[in-house]
Design a protein around this motif. Sequence first.
Motif, PDB file in Angstrom:
ATOM      1  N   ALA A  20      34.943  41.137  41.043  1.00  0.00           N
ATOM      2  CA  ALA A  20      35.688  42.347  41.412  1.00  0.00           C
ATOM      3  C   ALA A  20      37.080  42.331  40.792  1.00  0.00           C
ATOM      4  N   THR A  21      37.714  41.174  40.793  1.00  0.00           N
ATOM      5  CA  THR A  21      39.051  41.040  40.213  1.00  0.00           C
ATOM      6  C   THR A  21      39.008  41.293  38.713  1.00  0.00           C
ATOM      7  N   ALA A  22      38.015  40.720  38.037  1.00  0.00           N
ATOM      8  CA  ALA A  22      37.870  40.911  36.585  1.00  0.00           C
ATOM      9  C   ALA A  22      37.645  42.379  36.249  1.00  0.00           C
ATOM     10  N   MET A  23      36.803  43.058  37.022  1.00  0.00           N
ATOM     11  CA  MET A  23      36.537  44.474  36.769  1.00  0.00           C
ATOM     12  C   MET A  23      37.788  45.324  37.016  1.00  0.00           C
ATOM     13  N   TYR A  24      38.504  45.029  38.083  1.00  0.00           N
ATOM     14  CA  TYR A  24      39.727  45.768  38.403  1.00  0.00           C
ATOM     15  C   TYR A  24      40.753  45.626  37.271  1.00  0.00           C
ATOM     16  N   LEU A  25      40.975  44.385  36.830  1.00  0.00           N
ATOM     17  CA  LEU A  25      41.955  44.149  35.763  1.00  0.00           C
ATOM     18  C   LEU A  25      41.502  44.772  34.447  1.00  0.00           C
ATOM     19  N   SER A  26      40.214  44.714  34.185  1.00  0.00           N
ATOM     20  CA  SER A  26      39.672  45.296  32.960  1.00  0.00           C
ATOM     21  C   SER A  26      39.978  46.789  32.886  1.00  0.00           C
ATOM     22  N   ARG A  27      39.831  47.479  34.027  1.00  0.00           N
ATOM     23  CA  ARG A  27      40.110  48.920  34.060  1.00  0.00           C
ATOM     24  C   ARG A  27      41.594  49.225  33.809  1.00  0.00           C
ATOM     25  N   LEU A  28      42.463  48.299  34.167  1.00  0.00           N
ATOM     26  CA  LEU A  28      43.893  48.492  33.932  1.00  0.00           C
ATOM     27  C   LEU A  28      44.293  48.164  32.491  1.00  0.00           C
ATOM     28  N   ILE A  29      43.622  47.173  31.907  1.00  0.00           N
ATOM     29  CA  ILE A  29      44.044  46.647  30.604  1.00  0.00           C
ATOM     30  C   ILE A  29      43.421  47.381  29.419  1.00  0.00           C
ATOM     31  N   LYS A  30      42.148  47.765  29.514  1.00  0.00           N
ATOM     32  CA  LYS A  30      41.470  48.412  28.376  1.00  0.00           C
ATOM     33  C   LYS A  30      42.188  49.657  27.855  1.00  0.00           C
ATOM     34  N   PRO A  31      42.728  50.528  28.724  1.00  0.00           N
ATOM     35  CA  PRO A  31      43.445  51.703  28.201  1.00  0.00           C
ATOM     36  C   PRO A  31      44.674  51.351  27.367  1.00  0.00           C
ATOM     37  N   ALA A  40      42.151  35.937  44.251  1.00  0.00           N
ATOM     38  CA  ALA A  40      41.242  36.972  43.771  1.00  0.00           C
ATOM     39  C   ALA A  40      41.215  38.084  44.804  1.00  0.00           C
ATOM     40  N   ILE A  41      40.881  39.281  44.360  1.00  0.00           N
ATOM     41  CA  ILE A  41      40.802  40.419  45.268  1.00  0.00           C
ATOM     42  C   ILE A  41      39.672  40.177  46.264  1.00  0.00           C
ATOM     43  N   SER A  42      39.992  40.284  47.540  1.00  0.00           N
ATOM     44  CA  SER A  42      39.005  40.057  48.596  1.00  0.00           C
ATOM     45  C   SER A  42      39.348  40.928  49.801  1.00  0.00           C
ATOM     46  N   PRO A  43      38.871  42.177  49.802  1.00  0.00           N
ATOM     47  CA  PRO A  43      39.202  43.085  50.905  1.00  0.00           C
ATOM     48  C   PRO A  43      38.811  42.539  52.279  1.00  0.00           C
ATOM     49  N   LEU A  44      37.706  41.796  52.355  1.00  0.00           N
ATOM     50  CA  LEU A  44      37.283  41.236  53.641  1.00  0.00           C
ATOM     51  C   LEU A  44      38.295  40.251  54.200  1.00  0.00           C
ATOM     52  N   ASN A  45      39.028  39.578  53.300  1.00  0.00           N
ATOM     53  CA  ASN A  45      40.050  38.623  53.725  1.00  0.00           C
ATOM     54  C   ASN A  45      41.452  39.216  53.676  1.00  0.00           C
ATOM     55  N   VAL A 100      42.334  39.713  26.150  1.00  0.00           N
ATOM     56  CA  VAL A 100      42.485  39.078  27.455  1.00  0.00           C
ATOM     57  C   VAL A 100      41.115  38.535  27.845  1.00  0.00           C
ATOM     58  N   ILE A 101      41.066  37.248  28.130  1.00  0.00           N
ATOM     59  CA  ILE A 101      39.818  36.600  28.548  1.00  0.00           C
ATOM     60  C   ILE A 101      39.843  36.481  30.068  1.00  0.00           C
ATOM     61  N   MET A 102      38.895  37.114  30.719  1.00  0.00           N
ATOM     62  CA  MET A 102      38.786  37.015  32.174  1.00  0.00           C
ATOM     63  C   MET A 102      38.027  35.733  32.522  1.00  0.00           C
ATOM     64  N   ALA A 103      38.737  34.781  33.094  1.00  0.00           N
ATOM     65  CA  ALA A 103      38.131  33.498  33.470  1.00  0.00           C
ATOM     66  C   ALA A 103      38.208  33.312  34.990  1.00  0.00           C
ATOM     67  N   THR A 104      38.019  34.422  35.712  1.00  0.00           N
ATOM     68  CA  THR A 104      37.976  34.333  37.170  1.00  0.00           C
ATOM     69  C   THR A 104      36.645  33.711  37.578  1.00  0.00           C
ATOM     70  N   ASN A 105      36.579  33.215  38.792  1.00  0.00           N
ATOM     71  CA  ASN A 105      35.376  32.515  39.254  1.00  0.00           C
ATOM     72  C   ASN A 105      34.172  33.450  39.331  1.00  0.00           C
ATOM     73  N   PRO A 106      32.973  32.922  39.042  1.00  0.00           N
ATOM     74  CA  PRO A 106      31.763  33.760  39.062  1.00  0.00           C
ATOM     75  C   PRO A 106      31.248  34.006  40.476  1.00  0.00           C
ATOM     76  N   LYS A 107      32.091  34.579  41.298  1.00  0.00           N
ATOM     77  CA  LYS A 107      31.751  34.950  42.675  1.00  0.00           C
ATOM     78  C   LYS A 107      32.038  36.433  42.818  1.00  0.00           C
ATOM     79  N   VAL A 108      31.677  37.009  43.932  1.00  0.00           N
ATOM     80  CA  VAL A 108      31.901  38.438  44.153  1.00  0.00           C
ATOM     81  C   VAL A 108      33.382  38.775  43.975  1.00  0.00           C
TER      82      VAL A 108
END
Length: 199
Positions: free
Chosen positions: A152-163, A111-116, A140-148
């Motif tokens: 963030a990963t789900a939102m990022y991918l959503s912005r790429l896929i919805k258009p 998952a996207i994790s800028p801190l790591n 597309v069903i976003m089934a990423t873990n319910p953590k920060v």
Amino acid sequence: MEQQAAPLAKLAEQFGRLPGVGRKTAQRMAYFVINLPEKEAREFADSILQAHLNVRRCAVCCDICDRELCAVCRSSGRDTSTICVVEDPRDVMAIERTREYRGLYHVLHGAISPLNGVGPEALTVKELLARFAEGGVREVIMATNPKVEGEATAMYLSRLIKPLGVTVSRLAYGVPIGSDLEYADEVTLARALEGRRNI
């Protein structure tokens, strides 16, 4: 105090590198392995080596498998219009155990994790987007873990896929079955209220 034999200490050290394995558990595992008959010890070691050499990523969904395509991608009975995006291959197994989902998967391997220091380029985002070139994917069903990081990963991918004209949905979260409302945290209850449905 008697020192542990060097090969045994090295074996325990290797077991200790496994996730969730502490020092004492690693020592128990090491003692178990050295007490195996030689044939079984060789089979154990060979199975680790064979898994390391022969397990690869599916050419389509990036799940782990031992062929070019995983069993789900090879199956003709799956709904090819739906892709469930998960972070880890173990998530595929968890969803498959429900026997409710009949679509395809895509494994991000993190998952996207800028801190790591994990950005989108470290995940299989490029491979996911390539799957839309052929057309036919409606959801597309976003089934990423319910953590920060998962959010963030789900939102990022959503912005790429919805258009691309594809519906993007998120797994519903809520109160676990068998639990009491008084023990649920505020975020879980808020998600449960947002995801409510008619009965």
